[in-house]
Design a protein around this motif. Structure first.
Motif, PDB file in Angstrom:
ATOM      1  N   LEU A   1     -10.327 -31.630 -43.801  1.00  0.00           N
ATOM      2  CA  LEU A   1     -10.823 -32.521 -42.748  1.00  0.00           C
ATOM      3  C   LEU A   1      -9.877 -32.545 -41.548  1.00  0.00           C
ATOM      4  CD1 LEU A   1     -12.274 -35.506 -44.829  1.00  0.00           C
ATOM      5  CD2 LEU A   1     -13.534 -33.707 -43.647  1.00  0.00           C
ATOM      6  N   GLN A   2      -8.592 -32.455 -41.788  1.00  0.00           N
ATOM      7  CA  GLN A   2      -7.627 -32.420 -40.673  1.00  0.00           C
ATOM      8  C   GLN A   2      -7.853 -31.190 -39.800  1.00  0.00           C
ATOM      9  OE1 GLN A   2      -3.913 -32.774 -42.722  1.00  0.00           O
ATOM     10  NE2 GLN A   2      -3.871 -35.011 -42.601  1.00  0.00           N
ATOM     11  N   ASN A   3      -8.242 -30.094 -40.420  1.00  0.00           N
ATOM     12  CA  ASN A   3      -8.520 -28.877 -39.647  1.00  0.00           C
ATOM     13  C   ASN A   3      -9.832 -28.962 -38.902  1.00  0.00           C
ATOM     14  OD1 ASN A   3      -6.228 -27.504 -40.367  1.00  0.00           O
ATOM     15  ND2 ASN A   3      -7.126 -26.652 -42.224  1.00  0.00           N
TER      16      ASN A   3
ATOM     17  N   LEU B   1     -11.595 -31.928 -37.968  1.00  0.00           N
ATOM     18  CA  LEU B   1     -11.856 -33.065 -37.093  1.00  0.00           C
ATOM     19  C   LEU B   1     -10.968 -33.025 -35.846  1.00  0.00           C
ATOM     20  CD1 LEU B   1     -12.191 -35.825 -39.845  1.00  0.00           C
ATOM     21  CD2 LEU B   1     -14.042 -34.731 -38.582  1.00  0.00           C
TER      22      LEU B   1
ATOM     23  N   GLU C   1      -6.093 -34.139 -51.941  1.00  0.00           N
ATOM     24  CA  GLU C   1      -5.273 -33.464 -50.917  1.00  0.00           C
ATOM     25  C   GLU C   1      -6.034 -32.318 -50.260  1.00  0.00           C
ATOM     26  OE1 GLU C   1      -2.428 -34.405 -49.594  1.00  0.00           O
ATOM     27  OE2 GLU C   1      -2.483 -36.153 -50.924  1.00  0.00           O
TER      28      GLU C   1
ATOM     29  N   LYS D   1      -8.347 -33.729 -47.713  1.00  0.00           N
ATOM     30  CA  LYS D   1      -7.597 -34.204 -46.535  1.00  0.00           C
ATOM     31  C   LYS D   1      -7.222 -33.031 -45.633  1.00  0.00           C
ATOM     32  CE  LYS D   1      -5.514 -38.123 -48.920  1.00  0.00           C
ATOM     33  NZ  LYS D   1      -4.321 -38.604 -49.630  1.00  0.00           N
ATOM     34  N   ALA D   2      -6.732 -31.965 -46.232  1.00  0.00           N
ATOM     35  CA  ALA D   2      -6.282 -30.798 -45.451  1.00  0.00           C
ATOM     36  C   ALA D   2      -7.472 -30.171 -44.723  1.00  0.00           C
ATOM     37  CB  ALA D   2      -5.621 -29.780 -46.375  1.00  0.00           C
TER      38      ALA D   2
END
Length: 258
Positions: free
Chosen positions: A254-256, A258, A248, A251-252
């Motif tokens: 990479l979301q910021n 990309l 998690e 994921k968090a």
């Protein structure tokens, strides 16, 4: 990029611990890099990435663990204490690494060519005539053969960083270390430095790269490590790592990014 390792272990870091006073910045890190691999290390600020990189060439010393470069121990823990190789042996081991920093660290009073010649002549005791042809070849490689007689102040940031890469390569290292080499550059200058690094990766130069450039990590790396709070949270080959991160925290992040 496909995994191109030949099996030969170029860098092995085992159980690396490092603290500043009471702040633990590395908490038992294990890393193995094979010849020809590009290891990208990503993560938030303060995660320990740059400290880990700087431990590889003893710009930072470790508190516990072991570091071997090309099967020779730079440091091992004996009786709970990190003991470094001594004198000549240490210098020989460290000579296998070249480093490129966030700031370009070029000698301002020397021309571009003189910046490249300095270390091989001073450290390795080589004659100018022995080094200069290779230095000029490297300047051509990084697209700056026409800037040999310029001074750093006459170059853009991107050009200075490419000179810094050529300078590190002039010592003929086996492993290149990059500490966020584009973070001090304007976005339009970042591309030219990353292009040079991609070319090195394509030539199977063994590289460890601390970076915020996710596209570079995805395209040029053979392994990606995500660090947070002094730990390796996740590691994998770029395709799976970016397409389907397992943790998690990854994921968090990479979301910021990309």
């Amino acid at each position: 990029m496909a995994n191109t390792n030949t099996g030969e272990v170029m860098l092995k870091m085992t159980g690396i611990y490092k603290a500043y006073d009471n702040l633990e910045v590395l908490k038992g890190i294990d890393i193995e890099v094979h010849r020809g691999e590009v290891l990208a290390i990503i993560g938030p600020s303060g995660s320990g990435k740059s400290t880990l990189l700087r431990c590889i060439n003893k710009l930072e010393t470790i508190d516990k663990g072991s570091i071997a470069i090309k099967d020779k121990f730079l440091v091992q823990t004996k009786n709970g204490e990190a003991v470094y190789a001594s004198g000549k042996a240490e210098r020989e081991i460290l000579s296998s690494t070249g480093m490129v920093f966030q700031q370009f660290n070029l000698f301002p009073h020397m021309t571009v060519l003189e910046n490249l010649l300095e270390a091989p002549m001073q450290v390795k005791g080589l004659k100018r005539s022995e080094v200069e042809p290779y230095a000029r070849e490297l300047l051509e490689k990084v697209g700056l053969s026409d800037r040999a007689d310029y001074y750093p102040s006459q170059l853009s940031g991107g050009q200075q960083q490419r000179v810094a890469i050529a300078r590190a390569l002039c010592m003929k290292p086996d492993i290149m270390l990059f500490d966020e080499p584009t973070s001090a550059l304007d976005p339009e200058l970042t591309g030219e430095v990353l292009k040079t690094m991609r070319e090195l990766a394509a030539e199977h130069m063994t590289m460890v790269v601390v970076t915020h450039e996710m596209a570079f990590a995805r395209e040029a790396a053979s392994q990606v490590i995500f660090m947070a709070d002094g730990n390796i949270v996740e590691q994998g080959e770029p395709e799976a790592f970016f397409a389907a991160p397992k943790e998690e925290r990854t994921k968090a992040f990479l979301q910021n990014m990309l």
